[in-house]
Design a protein around this motif. Structure first.
Motif, short mmCIF file in Angstrom:
data_model
loop_
_atom_site.label_atom_id
_atom_site.label_comp_id
_atom_site.label_asym_id
_atom_site.label_seq_id
_atom_site.Cartn_x
_atom_site.Cartn_y
_atom_site.Cartn_z
N LEU A 1 41.27 64.10 43.86
CA LEU A 1 41.22 63.22 42.70
C LEU A 1 42.46 63.38 41.83
O LEU A 1 43.07 62.39 41.40
CB LEU A 1 39.96 63.51 41.88
CG LEU A 1 38.62 63.18 42.53
CD1 LEU A 1 37.47 63.77 41.72
CD2 LEU A 1 38.43 61.67 42.69
N LEU A 2 42.86 64.59 41.58
CA LEU A 2 44.02 64.84 40.72
C LEU A 2 45.31 64.34 41.36
O LEU A 2 46.25 63.95 40.66
CB LEU A 2 44.12 66.33 40.40
CG LEU A 2 43.07 66.82 39.40
CD1 LEU A 2 42.88 68.33 39.51
CD2 LEU A 2 43.46 66.44 37.98
N HIS A 3 45.35 64.33 42.69
CA HIS A 3 46.54 63.85 43.40
C HIS A 3 46.48 62.35 43.71
O HIS A 3 47.36 61.83 44.39
CB HIS A 3 46.72 64.62 44.71
CG HIS A 3 47.28 65.98 44.53
ND1 HIS A 3 47.20 66.95 45.51
CD2 HIS A 3 47.96 66.55 43.50
CE1 HIS A 3 47.80 68.07 45.09
NE2 HIS A 3 48.26 67.83 43.87
N MET A 4 45.48 61.65 43.22
CA MET A 4 45.30 60.22 43.52
C MET A 4 45.20 60.00 45.03
O MET A 4 45.78 59.06 45.59
CB MET A 4 46.44 59.39 42.94
CG MET A 4 46.55 59.40 41.43
SD MET A 4 45.13 58.58 40.65
CE MET A 4 45.66 58.52 38.93
N ALA A 5 44.45 60.85 45.69
CA ALA A 5 44.31 60.75 47.14
C ALA A 5 42.85 60.87 47.56
O ALA A 5 42.52 61.45 48.59
CB ALA A 5 45.14 61.84 47.82
N SER A 6 41.95 60.29 46.76
CA SER A 6 40.52 60.40 47.06
C SER A 6 40.12 59.60 48.28
O SER A 6 39.11 59.91 48.93
CB SER A 6 39.70 59.90 45.86
OG SER A 6 39.86 58.50 45.70
N GLY A 7 40.88 58.55 48.59
CA GLY A 7 40.50 57.65 49.67
C GLY A 7 39.53 56.55 49.24
O GLY A 7 39.18 55.68 50.04
#
Length: 380
Positions: free
Chosen positions: A138-144
């Motif tokens: 979530l913090l990396h904007m990579a939740s999918g």
């Protein structure tokens, strides 16, 4: 009938096109310090033309406030007519970096784990692949998750649905309801909805209450206790949705000087009196390039090459690569260069595209004026 937001109702037309600026009511007992004086600070002679250019040159849209701090000292401050030091200015996506600062306290406390499944009840079904989403994702904007930040027509995006139309009552509930479009960790996709999820996770750790007022109060108290109080920040105003979730991706308001103070906390990890605030470990996490986007750390933009966009978001060829930024819609910036001891704030109303790029390049001139380093070594 749509429920009204807690704390500050914001008219959609105003929010879409005009950055909010509201008079500040100082927190009772707030301490004064070197940047709390009433009188504006004139720009140091060698950077005065660079500050003035952000107001006077054509092609940069509307600049409303600029501040420059060097090694903790305010050396330049200017406001456009009608704006002043005693007004709050909207964050837009600068709020994301503040939300990451707050969740970091819970990680440091051992309440949350970066690599454990994110504590979102809706994702915990036995066959729900979303249970593999971690706080790090979530913090990396990579939740999918299938989140759309910007779309045509403008209303057809998750961000605008949450902020202005059908999903305003429970923004995080909508954000967590979205299905996966990629495996968690495989794809970078910038998303204000993602940061609202993080804000709900914070509130869930602070209170068991479902009462919106109690949830909002717990969040505000936590922010005051761990960040705002130690940093001597008195003007921050949070917006919450009708469920008491802070709109952590978009809607925080503060004076320009308090935005500078927040930048200083990230520059040094400390308050103005040396009180430790952000741990070195969490600060390092926020400022380390994420696996799927070298220009992005933990909800923070980095002055690095190798991003996912055609052009750099900042200016890695013109300033130390240790520079980082809180970035917001319509040209809101808190840019921080630890290697140079600089924090620069620019607030205004500048449309995306070429005008925004022009603002960024003019901000780059300020950092260039100080050379590569005057403080800590650039780890580049």
């Amino acid at each position: 009938m749509m429920k009204q937001r807690w704390i500050i109702p914001l008219a959609p037309a105003l929010a879409l096109f005009v950055s909010a600026a509201a008079p500040v009511l100082e927190r009772e007992g707030a301490e004064d310090d070197s940047i709390a004086a009433d009188a504006p600070v004139p720009a140091r002679a060698d950077i005065a033309p660079l500050v003035d250019a952000l107001f006077s040159e054509e092609g940069v849209g509307e600049t409303r406030a600029v501040l420059v701090m060097h090694n903790g000292e305010l050396i330049a401050e200017r406001y456009a007519p009608g704006y002043s030091a005693d007004m709050r200015y909207i964050s837009w996506s600068m709020a994301k970096t503040v939300t990451a600062m707050l969740v970091g306290f819970l990680v440091d406390d051992g309440v949350l784990d970066l690599d454990a499944p994110a504590p979102v009840p809706e994702w915990q079904g036995e066959n729900d692949a979303r249970r593999n989403i971690t706080l790090r994702h979530l913090l990396h904007m990579a939740s999918g998750l299938d989140h759309t930040e910007v779309n045509e027509p403008i209303w057809d995006s998750d961000t605008n649905r949450m902020l202005f139309s059908t999903e305003t009552d429970d923004m995080a509930g909508y954000a967590v309801s979205r299905p996966l479009e990629a495996n968690p960790g495989d794809k970078y996709e910038y998303s204000s909805a993602t940061t609202v999820i993080i804000a709900r996770i914070i509130a869930d750790q602070l209170t068991d209450s479902d009462d919106p007022g109690e949830r909002a109060a717990a969040y505000r108290h936590f922010a005051e206790q761990r960040l705002l109080g130690p940093a001597r920040i008195s003007s921050v105003y949070f917006e919450f949705d009708a469920r008491g979730t802070q709109i952590g991706g978009s809607l925080i308001h503060a004076t320009a000087r308090d935005w500078a103070r927040l930048g200083e906390v990230m520059r040094t990890g400390q308050g103005p009196d040396g009180t430790p605030i952000i741990s070195s470990e969490w600060r390092e996490f926020m400022l380390t390039p994420s696996p799927r986007n070298g220009e992005y750390g933990g909800q923070t933009w980095l002055n690095r090459p190798g991003g996912v966009y055609d052009n750099p978001v900042l200016f890695p060829d013109r300033a130390p690569q240790s520079l980082f930024a809180f970035n917001g819609h319509l040209g809101q910036y808190v840019m921080v260069s630890p290697a140079q001891g600089l924090t620069v704030v620019r607030l205004g109303n500048t449309p995306d595209g070429e005008l925004r790029e022009a603002v960024v390049m003019r901000l780059a001139r300020i950092f260039e004026a100080f050379g590569q380093t005057t403080g800590e070594t650039d780890s580049g």
